[in-house]
Design an enzyme around this catalytic site. Sequence first.
Site, PDB file in Angstrom:
ATOM      1  CE  LYS A  66      44.624  36.032  34.161  1.00 26.45           C
ATOM      2  NZ  LYS A  66      43.292  35.637  33.621  1.00 26.45           N
ATOM      3  CB  THR A 108      45.958  39.901  36.896  1.00 23.52           C
ATOM      4  OG1 THR A 108      46.431  40.430  38.130  1.00 23.52           O
ATOM      5  CG2 THR A 108      46.949  38.827  36.446  1.00 23.52           C
ATOM      6  CG  ASP A 109      47.672  44.556  39.237  1.00 21.92           C
ATOM      7  OD1 ASP A 109      47.476  43.378  39.567  1.00 21.92           O
ATOM      8  OD2 ASP A 109      47.493  45.519  40.019  1.00 21.92           O
ATOM      9  CD  GLU A 110      48.409  39.037  41.654  1.00 22.93           C
ATOM     10  OE1 GLU A 110      49.114  38.020  41.706  1.00 22.93           O
ATOM     11  OE2 GLU A 110      47.483  39.270  42.451  1.00 22.93           O
ATOM     12  CE1 TYR A 149      45.297  34.479  38.657  1.00 26.30           C
ATOM     13  CE2 TYR A 149      46.526  36.284  39.664  1.00 26.30           C
ATOM     14  CZ  TYR A 149      45.454  35.836  38.904  1.00 26.30           C
ATOM     15  OH  TYR A 149      44.555  36.739  38.393  1.00 26.30           O
TER      16      TYR A 149
HETATM   17  P1  NAD Z   1      36.773  33.856  40.297  1.00 26.37           P
HETATM   18  O1  NAD Z   1      37.721  32.845  40.840  1.00 26.37           O
HETATM   19  O2  NAD Z   1      35.810  34.525  41.208  1.00 26.37           O
HETATM   20  O3  NAD Z   1      35.913  33.218  39.110  1.00 26.37           O
HETATM   21  C1  NAD Z   1      36.477  32.379  38.145  1.00 26.37           C
HETATM   22  C2  NAD Z   1      35.340  31.724  37.377  1.00 26.37           C
HETATM   23  O4  NAD Z   1      35.936  30.886  36.373  1.00 26.37           O
HETATM   24  C3  NAD Z   1      34.451  30.825  38.240  1.00 26.37           C
HETATM   25  O5  NAD Z   1      33.093  31.032  37.919  1.00 26.37           O
HETATM   26  C4  NAD Z   1      34.881  29.419  37.846  1.00 26.37           C
HETATM   27  O6  NAD Z   1      33.835  28.447  37.956  1.00 26.37           O
HETATM   28  C5  NAD Z   1      35.295  29.618  36.392  1.00 26.37           C
HETATM   29  N1  NAD Z   1      36.282  28.610  35.972  1.00 26.37           N
HETATM   30  C6  NAD Z   1      37.418  28.233  36.608  1.00 26.37           C
HETATM   31  N2  NAD Z   1      38.037  27.252  35.942  1.00 26.37           N
HETATM   32  C7  NAD Z   1      37.284  27.014  34.842  1.00 26.37           C
HETATM   33  C8  NAD Z   1      37.400  26.112  33.743  1.00 26.37           C
HETATM   34  N3  NAD Z   1      38.420  25.253  33.668  1.00 26.37           N
HETATM   35  N4  NAD Z   1      36.469  26.148  32.764  1.00 26.37           N
HETATM   36  C9  NAD Z   1      35.430  27.029  32.833  1.00 26.37           C
HETATM   37  N5  NAD Z   1      35.246  27.864  33.862  1.00 26.37           N
HETATM   38  C10 NAD Z   1      36.160  27.869  34.855  1.00 26.37           C
HETATM   39  O7  NAD Z   1      37.690  34.927  39.545  1.00 26.37           O
HETATM   40  P2  NAD Z   1      37.542  36.515  39.448  1.00 26.37           P
HETATM   41  O8  NAD Z   1      38.184  37.132  40.642  1.00 26.37           O
HETATM   42  O9  NAD Z   1      36.155  36.863  39.082  1.00 26.37           O
HETATM   43  O10 NAD Z   1      38.524  36.795  38.206  1.00 26.37           O
HETATM   44  C11 NAD Z   1      38.041  36.686  36.877  1.00 26.37           C
HETATM   45  C12 NAD Z   1      39.168  36.987  35.916  1.00 26.37           C
HETATM   46  O11 NAD Z   1      39.669  38.292  36.148  1.00 26.37           O
HETATM   47  C13 NAD Z   1      40.369  36.043  36.043  1.00 26.37           C
HETATM   48  O12 NAD Z   1      40.860  35.776  34.750  1.00 26.37           O
HETATM   49  C14 NAD Z   1      41.377  36.839  36.849  1.00 26.37           C
HETATM   50  O13 NAD Z   1      42.704  36.452  36.529  1.00 26.37           O
HETATM   51  C15 NAD Z   1      41.084  38.244  36.375  1.00 26.37           C
HETATM   52  N6  NAD Z   1      41.365  39.314  37.350  1.00 26.37           N
HETATM   53  C16 NAD Z   1      40.873  39.260  38.624  1.00 26.37           C
HETATM   54  C17 NAD Z   1      41.110  40.322  39.501  1.00 26.37           C
HETATM   55  C18 NAD Z   1      40.561  40.303  40.920  1.00 26.37           C
HETATM   56  O14 NAD Z   1      40.880  41.202  41.708  1.00 26.37           O
HETATM   57  N7  NAD Z   1      39.716  39.364  41.318  1.00 26.37           N
HETATM   58  C19 NAD Z   1      41.845  41.425  39.076  1.00 26.37           C
HETATM   59  C20 NAD Z   1      42.346  41.434  37.762  1.00 26.37           C
HETATM   60  C21 NAD Z   1      42.080  40.382  36.907  1.00 26.37           C
HETATM   61  O1  DAU Z   2      46.044  42.429  41.434  1.00 29.99           O
HETATM   62  C1  DAU Z   2      45.029  41.667  40.848  1.00 29.99           C
HETATM   63  C2  DAU Z   2      44.907  40.344  41.576  1.00 29.99           C
HETATM   64  O2  DAU Z   2      44.353  40.628  42.843  1.00 29.99           O
HETATM   65  C3  DAU Z   2      44.064  39.327  40.825  1.00 29.99           C
HETATM   66  O3  DAU Z   2      44.697  38.997  39.622  1.00 29.99           O
HETATM   67  C4  DAU Z   2      43.880  38.065  41.670  1.00 29.99           C
HETATM   68  O4  DAU Z   2      43.003  37.158  40.996  1.00 29.99           O
HETATM   69  C5  DAU Z   2      43.273  38.466  42.989  1.00 29.99           C
HETATM   70  O5  DAU Z   2      43.139  37.335  43.830  1.00 29.99           O
HETATM   71  C6  DAU Z   2      44.134  39.525  43.681  1.00 29.99           C
HETATM   72  O6  DAU Z   2      45.406  38.973  44.125  1.00 29.99           O
HETATM   73  P1  DAU Z   2      46.040  39.341  45.550  1.00 29.99           P
HETATM   74  O7  DAU Z   2      46.969  38.271  45.939  1.00 29.99           O
HETATM   75  O8  DAU Z   2      46.533  40.735  45.576  1.00 29.99           O
HETATM   76  O9  DAU Z   2      44.673  39.318  46.443  1.00 29.99           O
HETATM   77  P2  DAU Z   2      44.341  38.677  47.866  1.00 29.99           P
HETATM   78  O10 DAU Z   2      42.964  39.128  48.223  1.00 29.99           O
HETATM   79  O11 DAU Z   2      44.631  37.210  47.924  1.00 29.99           O
HETATM   80  O12 DAU Z   2      45.377  39.405  48.822  1.00 29.99           O
HETATM   81  C7  DAU Z   2      45.418  40.825  48.917  1.00 29.99           C
HETATM   82  C8  DAU Z   2      46.537  41.201  49.877  1.00 29.99           C
HETATM   83  O13 DAU Z   2      46.170  40.770  51.199  1.00 29.99           O
HETATM   84  C9  DAU Z   2      47.864  40.515  49.570  1.00 29.99           C
HETATM   85  O14 DAU Z   2      48.922  41.414  49.897  1.00 29.99           O
HETATM   86  C10 DAU Z   2      47.885  39.325  50.523  1.00 29.99           C
HETATM   87  C11 DAU Z   2      47.127  39.845  51.734  1.00 29.99           C
HETATM   88  N1  DAU Z   2      46.363  38.831  52.515  1.00 29.99           N
HETATM   89  C12 DAU Z   2      45.501  38.022  51.838  1.00 29.99           C
HETATM   90  C13 DAU Z   2      44.776  37.068  52.504  1.00 29.99           C
HETATM   91  C14 DAU Z   2      43.827  36.141  51.765  1.00 29.99           C
HETATM   92  C15 DAU Z   2      46.508  38.754  53.887  1.00 29.99           C
HETATM   93  O15 DAU Z   2      47.274  39.532  54.504  1.00 29.99           O
HETATM   94  N2  DAU Z   2      45.768  37.814  54.556  1.00 29.99           N
HETATM   95  C16 DAU Z   2      44.934  36.947  53.928  1.00 29.99           C
HETATM   96  O16 DAU Z   2      44.314  36.089  54.615  1.00 29.99           O
END
Ligand code: NAD
Ligand code: DAU
Length: 348
Positions: free
Chosen positions: A160, A131-133, A156
């Site tokens: 990562k 992730t970019d975080e 988190y």
């Molecule tokens: P998600 O939470 O939707 O899915 C995570 C999946 O991992 C689920 O299916 C869960 O059952 C599985 N999982 C969790 N713990 C596990 C374990 N101990 N063993 C096996 N499986 C397990 O997540 P997502 O948003 O699809 O993100 C997927 C990946 O991409 C993550 O590594 C996250 O850090 C990365 N990522 C997400 C975003 C985003 O915006 N969502 C952006 C950049 C990177």
């Molecule tokens: O940047 C990549 C990341 O983006 C991934 O690595 C993470 O897995 C993914 O969850 C996401 O993280 P964020 O914290 O940016 O996403 P989230 O959807 O939780 O929040 C987006 C923005 O919205 C953040 O500034 C917090 C704000 N927010 C979020 C929630 C859930 C609110 O203002 N209200 C809310 O209820």
Amino acid sequence: MPTILITGGAGFIGSHLVRRFVHHYPEYTIVNLDALTYAGNLENLRDVEHAPNYRFERADIRDPQALADVFNRFKPDGVIHLAAESHVDRSISNPIAFVETNVLGTVNLLNAARNLWGDDTSGKRFYHVSTDEVYGSLGEEGYFTEETRYDPRSPYSASKAASDHFVRAYFHTFNLPVVLSNCSNNYGPYHFPEKLIPLMLKNIRDEKPLPVYGDGQYTRDWLWVKDHASAIDTIFHKGRNGETYNIGGNNEWKNIDLVETLCDIMDEFLGREPGASRKLITFVKDRPGHDRRYAIDASKLKNELGWQPSIHAEEGFRETAKWYLENEEWLLRVTSGEYQLYYAQQYG
Ligand code: NAD
Ligand code: DAU
């Protein structure tokens, strides 16, 4: 005929990636390894569950024995690792779960690949999805590049970042053929409604308060989830070992502007008075340690491997809103049970 193991394939991004690989590479065997936590849902993959090149294995990456068993049976040539605890707010209430899955789980997986492949790693690849975080928080200006110093600020992102360091350490120390990517915020179908966009869409639909953290001026760079899947596909097949590629949508939105846009789209789709849903916006207590701005410079991926995002934001947001309105049963099922408890604890 390569076998590719995708971890976390029942989650949001993983399910789009599994679907893409099952359809685009019929000659590959795609093994989806997932523990099915609250965030994992096999319903996300109903349309491919009977495909001849698809297998599902329920296993937990925290369990090295379970991983050894799956690796010995399927002998994967490639691993694409997405399984993780992924929600920042949950990492604030329970950091240790993020260490166990994101750090220890990743090291278990690296060990499983190393044990299977030994020194013969030709044609093998371990892809770590990050992730970019990990780069921390930006001010008004600038972008994260692959050279930006790591500065994680939530449990988190710290977990990562640690997993990224282990993946690179296995490249340098053990010659494991790894590649990494760090992506910005994704959106689209099957996004679990604890995250901003699906949570807002659900609450607009239900005419419930829309909880915007702090002053709402926090900025994220939003990418259509299928574009993330296409970037992973490109990097998995064409990226160079030991390299990291940033992935982003070049699509920055302040949270408040995004929420207002979602309100307007939903008002149109639901036939409500223009402006009706904006009245639901409620500013609530800020997230502790809230990163102000993320923005990705994805020029390395574009220039070296020719990848670009495919759709514009407004089109993607409309598609997403439409999907959530047309998939009410999915939304109801994933928000029954544990979600209710989480929602009460998080939002009161
Ligand atoms: P998600 O939470 O939707 O899915 C995570 C999946 O991992 C689920 O299916 C869960 O059952 C599985 N999982 C969790 N713990 C596990 C374990 N101990 N063993 C096996 N499986 C397990 O997540 P997502 O948003 O699809 O993100 C997927 C990946 O991409 C993550 O590594 C996250 O850090 C990365 N990522 C997400 C975003 C985003 O915006 N969502 C952006 C950049 C990177
Ligand atoms: O940047 C990549 C990341 O983006 C991934 O690595 C993470 O897995 C993914 O969850 C996401 O993280 P964020 O914290 O940016 O996403 P989230 O959807 O939780 O929040 C987006 C923005 O919205 C953040 O500034 C917090 C704000 N927010 C979020 C929630 C859930 C609110 O203002 N209200 C809310 O209820």
